[in-house]
Design a protein around this motif. Structure first.
Motif, PDB file in Angstrom:
ATOM      1  N   LEU A  41      47.049 -28.592 -21.165  1.00  0.00           N
ATOM      2  CA  LEU A  41      48.010 -27.584 -21.607  1.00  0.00           C
ATOM      3  C   LEU A  41      49.322 -28.220 -22.074  1.00  0.00           C
ATOM      4  N   SER A  42      49.747 -29.286 -21.403  1.00  0.00           N
ATOM      5  CA  SER A  42      50.989 -29.961 -21.821  1.00  0.00           C
ATOM      6  C   SER A  42      50.849 -30.541 -23.221  1.00  0.00           C
ATOM      7  N   SER A  43      49.674 -31.080 -23.532  1.00  0.00           N
ATOM      8  CA  SER A  43      49.436 -31.618 -24.867  1.00  0.00           C
ATOM      9  C   SER A  43      49.454 -30.511 -25.909  1.00  0.00           C
ATOM     10  N   ALA A  44      48.859 -29.383 -25.557  1.00  0.00           N
ATOM     11  CA  ALA A  44      48.834 -28.257 -26.488  1.00  0.00           C
ATOM     12  C   ALA A  44      50.248 -27.747 -26.766  1.00  0.00           C
ATOM     13  N   VAL A  45      51.093 -27.701 -25.734  1.00  0.00           N
ATOM     14  CA  VAL A  45      52.479 -27.279 -25.929  1.00  0.00           C
ATOM     15  C   VAL A  45      53.220 -28.282 -26.817  1.00  0.00           C
ATOM     16  N   ALA A  46      53.010 -29.570 -26.554  1.00  0.00           N
ATOM     17  CA  ALA A  46      53.704 -30.613 -27.314  1.00  0.00           C
ATOM     18  C   ALA A  46      53.205 -30.720 -28.749  1.00  0.00           C
ATOM     19  N   ALA A  51      49.385 -35.985 -24.485  1.00  0.00           N
ATOM     20  CA  ALA A  51      50.807 -35.907 -24.164  1.00  0.00           C
ATOM     21  C   ALA A  51      51.042 -35.499 -22.715  1.00  0.00           C
ATOM     22  N   THR A  52      49.983 -35.320 -21.942  1.00  0.00           N
ATOM     23  CA  THR A  52      50.125 -34.957 -20.537  1.00  0.00           C
ATOM     24  C   THR A  52      50.740 -36.121 -19.765  1.00  0.00           C
ATOM     25  N   PRO A  53      51.789 -35.889 -18.988  1.00  0.00           N
ATOM     26  CA  PRO A  53      52.394 -36.983 -18.211  1.00  0.00           C
ATOM     27  C   PRO A  53      51.348 -37.669 -17.321  1.00  0.00           C
ATOM     28  N   PRO A  68      50.096 -52.589 -32.272  1.00  0.00           N
ATOM     29  CA  PRO A  68      50.975 -53.759 -32.162  1.00  0.00           C
ATOM     30  C   PRO A  68      52.088 -53.585 -31.149  1.00  0.00           C
ATOM     31  N   ARG A  69      52.348 -52.352 -30.739  1.00  0.00           N
ATOM     32  CA  ARG A  69      53.347 -52.069 -29.719  1.00  0.00           C
ATOM     33  C   ARG A  69      52.939 -50.791 -29.009  1.00  0.00           C
ATOM     34  N   LEU A  70      53.604 -50.512 -27.911  1.00  0.00           N
ATOM     35  CA  LEU A  70      53.313 -49.284 -27.183  1.00  0.00           C
ATOM     36  C   LEU A  70      53.887 -48.099 -27.945  1.00  0.00           C
ATOM     37  N   ILE A  71      53.026 -47.200 -28.346  1.00  0.00           N
ATOM     38  CA  ILE A  71      53.476 -45.965 -28.976  1.00  0.00           C
ATOM     39  C   ILE A  71      53.206 -44.817 -28.017  1.00  0.00           C
ATOM     40  N   ASP A  72      53.769 -43.660 -28.297  1.00  0.00           N
ATOM     41  CA  ASP A  72      53.505 -42.515 -27.442  1.00  0.00           C
ATOM     42  C   ASP A  72      52.909 -41.379 -28.256  1.00  0.00           C
ATOM     43  N   ALA A  73      52.621 -40.290 -27.574  1.00  0.00           N
ATOM     44  CA  ALA A  73      51.894 -39.190 -28.204  1.00  0.00           C
ATOM     45  C   ALA A  73      52.618 -38.651 -29.433  1.00  0.00           C
ATOM     46  N   ILE A  86      41.739 -39.168 -33.520  1.00  0.00           N
ATOM     47  CA  ILE A  86      41.531 -38.513 -32.225  1.00  0.00           C
ATOM     48  C   ILE A  86      40.995 -37.108 -32.447  1.00  0.00           C
ATOM     49  N   THR A  87      39.979 -36.738 -31.665  1.00  0.00           N
ATOM     50  CA  THR A  87      39.495 -35.369 -31.602  1.00  0.00           C
ATOM     51  C   THR A  87      39.102 -35.082 -30.158  1.00  0.00           C
ATOM     52  N   SER A  88      38.476 -33.935 -29.931  1.00  0.00           N
ATOM     53  CA  SER A  88      38.060 -33.542 -28.584  1.00  0.00           C
ATOM     54  C   SER A  88      36.643 -32.993 -28.619  1.00  0.00           C
ATOM     55  N   ILE A  89      35.946 -33.092 -27.490  1.00  0.00           N
ATOM     56  CA  ILE A  89      34.639 -32.449 -27.384  1.00  0.00           C
ATOM     57  C   ILE A  89      34.814 -30.939 -27.453  1.00  0.00           C
ATOM     58  N   VAL A  90      35.708 -30.426 -26.637  1.00  0.00           N
ATOM     59  CA  VAL A  90      36.026 -28.999 -26.600  1.00  0.00           C
ATOM     60  C   VAL A  90      37.487 -28.843 -26.987  1.00  0.00           C
ATOM     61  N   HIS A  91      37.781 -27.923 -27.858  1.00  0.00           N
ATOM     62  CA  HIS A  91      39.152 -27.783 -28.352  1.00  0.00           C
ATOM     63  C   HIS A  91      39.986 -26.788 -27.542  1.00  0.00           C
ATOM     64  N   ARG A  92      39.367 -26.077 -26.615  1.00  0.00           N
ATOM     65  CA  ARG A  92      40.118 -25.101 -25.814  1.00  0.00           C
ATOM     66  C   ARG A  92      40.994 -25.823 -24.788  1.00  0.00           C
ATOM     67  N   PRO A  93      42.317 -25.645 -24.850  1.00  0.00           N
ATOM     68  CA  PRO A  93      43.188 -26.307 -23.873  1.00  0.00           C
ATOM     69  C   PRO A  93      43.047 -25.671 -22.485  1.00  0.00           C
ATOM     70  N   THR A  94      43.044 -26.510 -21.461  1.00  0.00           N
ATOM     71  CA  THR A  94      42.991 -26.041 -20.080  1.00  0.00           C
ATOM     72  C   THR A  94      43.881 -26.928 -19.225  1.00  0.00           C
ATOM     73  N   SER A  95      44.151 -26.467 -18.013  1.00  0.00           N
ATOM     74  CA  SER A  95      44.911 -27.308 -17.084  1.00  0.00           C
ATOM     75  C   SER A  95      44.037 -28.391 -16.482  1.00  0.00           C
ATOM     76  N   ARG A  96      42.721 -28.131 -16.368  1.00  0.00           N
ATOM     77  CA  ARG A  96      41.786 -29.115 -15.824  1.00  0.00           C
ATOM     78  C   ARG A  96      40.479 -29.037 -16.603  1.00  0.00           C
ATOM     79  N   ALA A  97      39.821 -30.169 -16.782  1.00  0.00           N
ATOM     80  CA  ALA A  97      38.533 -30.171 -17.482  1.00  0.00           C
ATOM     81  C   ALA A  97      37.472 -29.392 -16.715  1.00  0.00           C
ATOM     82  N   ALA A  98      37.657 -29.244 -15.404  1.00  0.00           N
ATOM     83  CA  ALA A  98      36.695 -28.496 -14.588  1.00  0.00           C
ATOM     84  C   ALA A  98      36.605 -27.031 -15.006  1.00  0.00           C
ATOM     85  N   GLU A  99      37.566 -26.540 -15.772  1.00  0.00           N
ATOM     86  CA  GLU A  99      37.528 -25.152 -16.247  1.00  0.00           C
ATOM     87  C   GLU A  99      36.540 -24.956 -17.391  1.00  0.00           C
TER      88      GLU A  99
END
Length: 202
Positions: A41-46, A51-53, A68-73, A86-99
């Motif tokens: 969810l944090s990544s989806a907001v950002a 982007a999740t801490p 070549p250097r450390l980059i961030d999200a 970058i892509t995802s298996i499932v595109h629905r954002p959740t707080s945990r993958a267990a959902e």
């Protein structure tokens, strides 16, 4: 690296993110297409992947020589110039993958096959063996190179870079990422670990 203080999403922002979709970071003919399980969810907001801490993808990419250097999200678009998407298996954002549900994983696997055939990355790298097993009906899969190919695209499974994955501390995570980099033929852009101990195949 972007030193702007990270915005902490509010509960309302996180709840609203459940109905959004994080766009793929993708182009044709990439060297590596990284595949997360689904956006947090944090990544989806950002509006940026991983982007999740506490997520360790970006340090692992740097230490393994992909960047070549450390980059961030927030700088994720720089990956495209390095042949990485970058892509995802499932595109629905959740707080945990267990959902996520089993049918979502299966549908995600079908979509990934279609995406790969259309975009033709040289390598598909799934971030987490659990997601790969569920999406591709491969219950015995382990980390490393897979026998599966999709068209001309080769498949590799990396450890999940989530901070919750205690099986792979940062140093071990970087080693596994570096094995993939060597297999792809990409240069060591960081020289943090070097090429020496990493074989061309797992």
């Amino acid at each position: 690296m972007n030193d702007t203080p990270r915005h902490r999403p509010t509960r309302a922002e996180l709840d609203a993110a459940r109905g959004t979709r994080l766009p793929d970071l993708i182009a044709d003919d990439l060297t590596v297409l990284l595949v997360g399980i689904n956006p947090g969810l944090s990544s989806a907001v950002a509006g940026h992947h991983f982007a999740t801490p506490g997520n360790r993808l970006w340090p692992a990419l740097y230490r393994a020589g992909f960047t070549p250097r450390l980059i961030d999200a927030a700088e994720e678009n720089r990956l495209l110039d390095l042949g990485i998407g970058i892509t995802s298996i499932v595109h629905r954002p959740t707080s945990r993958a267990a959902e996520l549900t089993a049918p979502e994983y299966v549908a995600g696997g079908r979509h990934l096959r279609e995406l790969v055939l259309a975009r033709r990355p040289a390598w598909l790298a799934l971030l987490g063996v659990t997601g790969y097993r569920a999406a591709f009906n491969a219950p015995d899969a382990t980390v490393g190179r897979q026998s599966l190919t999709i068209g001309t695209t080769q498949v590799w499974v990396l450890p999940n870079p989530s901070g919750l994955n205690a099986h792979y501390p940062p140093s071990a995570l970087a080693v596994e990422f570096a094995k993939l980099r060597v297999a792809t033929g990409l240069p060591d852009r960081s020289a943090v670990l070097g090429n020496g101990p990493f074989p061309n195949r797992s």
